[in-house]
Design a protein around this motif. Structure first.
Motif, PDB file in Angstrom:
ATOM      1  N   ARG A  88       0.836  -1.201   0.000  1.00 18.39           N
ATOM      2  CA  ARG A  88       0.000   0.000   0.000  1.00 18.39           C
ATOM      3  C   ARG A  88       0.876   1.258   0.000  1.00 18.39           C
ATOM      4  O   ARG A  88       0.598   2.228  -0.710  1.00 18.39           O
ATOM      5  CB  ARG A  88      -0.902   0.000   1.232  1.00 18.39           C
ATOM      6  CG  ARG A  88      -1.919   1.150   1.252  1.00 18.39           C
ATOM      7  CD  ARG A  88      -2.659   1.175   2.574  1.00 18.39           C
ATOM      8  NE  ARG A  88      -3.219  -0.137   2.891  1.00 18.39           N
ATOM      9  CZ  ARG A  88      -3.548  -0.523   4.120  1.00 18.39           C
ATOM     10  NH1 ARG A  88      -3.341   0.292   5.147  1.00 18.39           N
ATOM     11  NH2 ARG A  88      -4.077  -1.714   4.326  1.00 18.39           N
ATOM     12  N   CYS A  90       3.949   1.502  -1.164  1.00 19.55           N
ATOM     13  CA  CYS A  90       4.562   1.616  -2.500  1.00 19.55           C
ATOM     14  C   CYS A  90       3.600   2.287  -3.474  1.00 19.55           C
ATOM     15  O   CYS A  90       3.984   3.176  -4.252  1.00 19.55           O
ATOM     16  CB  CYS A  90       4.950   0.239  -3.029  1.00 19.55           C
ATOM     17  SG  CYS A  90       6.434  -0.473  -2.290  1.00 19.55           S
ATOM     18  N   GLN A  91       2.356   1.867  -3.441  1.00 21.25           N
ATOM     19  CA  GLN A  91       1.348   2.420  -4.340  1.00 21.25           C
ATOM     20  C   GLN A  91       1.143   3.906  -4.083  1.00 21.25           C
ATOM     21  O   GLN A  91       0.980   4.696  -5.017  1.00 21.25           O
ATOM     22  CB  GLN A  91       0.033   1.662  -4.175  1.00 21.25           C
ATOM     23  CG  GLN A  91      -1.050   2.073  -5.169  1.00 21.25           C
ATOM     24  CD  GLN A  91      -2.308   1.227  -5.021  1.00 21.25           C
ATOM     25  OE1 GLN A  91      -2.534   0.602  -3.987  1.00 21.25           O
ATOM     26  NE2 GLN A  91      -3.129   1.186  -6.055  1.00 21.25           N
TER      27      GLN A  91
END
Length: 325
Positions: A88, A90-91
């Motif tokens: 999450r 990273c996104q």
């Protein structure tokens, strides 16, 4: 007699806005002052915002973005939770993620094969192996198999060795890097401070001690064989704990006005909660806030910043690979 401890196994240097510190409703009994609660979630959001801007600049400038490869062995519930949090994050900042999952009974060679492919993949700039691994696997050898140039967890012997020698490693381990970041943002003087680190694990306790020494602190490390931990801890200006024993450090262990970085996190049964448990740190929070000047809560303290440091290391690796400044 005071018992021994129970058995248990730098770059973002900015001054924080005031909203990163919250005043506790409890006053310190010793001096009438309030205890500052160090808000790791707010600090992590600030770091991720800056990383997202930098990654967006990279994408617009060279059409590239950082990539993080994650190796997950087995189906441990806690490991899967940590992976979800990392994915999450990273996104949120624009880092591409690649998860490679293996069964519990996979062989050492199968793990080597997956790590080797990630090491060689030009779209992957950071490689982490989610720990702990099943007991039949040699954890040290697998961590060492990760390329030092992609070791964004900072756990490869080369990076730890450079840290021990007082040199700049390619990557500072994420949890120790988060610890330093929290102290700097809180405005705590590290140099010349007396610091006690509870725990000597390879993931956090050992590298935290090394990193704090590089910041010219006087560091004592307490572990399973340490005598009189209460007496030693009570002399510390800063306490960093990561032993995984809920509420082990009591209020009378702490020096008035000390700063506490609580890195422990364990599930404790709590029938009053819908989920049936709560997450508790190593330090008895209710007692500590009556004594210390600042403390990280659990959850919401060190954890979010540690993940942000993983993202930061991954970006640094990509910038190095692309020669992007």
């Amino acid at each position: 007699m005071i018992p021994r401890l129970c058995r248990f196994s730098l770059r973002l240097r900015t001054h924080p806005p005031l909203h990163f510190l919250h005043s506790s409703p409890f006053s310190n009994l010793s001096n009438g002052k309030t205890c500052a609660i160090i808000d790791g979630k707010s600090i992590a959001r600030d770091i991720k915002s800056r990383l997202a801007d930098e990654i967006n600049r990279m994408r617009n400038g060279i059409g590239k973005c950082p990539g993080l490869g994650i190796v997950l062995v087995g189906r441990r519930e806690d490991s899967q939770t940590f992976i979800r949090l990392k994915l999450r994050a990273c996104q949120e900042v624009g880092i591409a993620s690649f998860v490679k999952q293996l069964p519990d009974d996979c062989s050492q060679d199968e793990v080597y094969d997956v790590v080797s492919k990630l090491n060689e993949d030009p779209d992957v700039h950071g490689v982490i192996v989610q720990l702990p691994l099943p007991q039949h696997l040699n954890e040290d050898q697998i961590v060492e198999f990760v390329s030092p140039e992609k070791d964004v967890d900072g756990l490869h012997p080369l990076n730890i060795g450079m840290l021990a020698m007082g040199r700049d490693p390619l990557f500072i381990p994420c949890a120790p890097k988060a610890c330093i970041e929290l102290l700097l943002r809180q405005g705590t003087e590290i140099a010349s401070s007396r610091i006690v680190v509870l725990g000597k694990s390879k993931i956090s306790g050992l590298p935290i001690s090394l990193l704090l020494q590089s910041h010219l602190a006087t560091v004592s490390t307490l572990h399973a064989c340490s005598d009189n931990p209460e007496i030693v801890t009570r002399q510390a200006d800063i306490i960093v704990s990561d032993v995984g024993i809920p509420d082990m450090v009591r209020g009378h262990w702490l020096k008035p006005e000390a700063v506490v970085i609580d890195m422990g996190a364990k599930q404790v049964k709590d029938p009053s909660r819908q989920c049936g448990f709560r997450i508790t740190g190593d330090v008895c929070y209710e007692e500590a806030i009556e004594v210390v000047s600042a403390i990280t809560p659990v959850p919401g303290g060190v954890g979010p910043v540690t993940i942000s440091m993983l993202l930061s290391n991954t970006l640094e690796s990509a910038k190095r690979a692309f020669k992007f400044t």
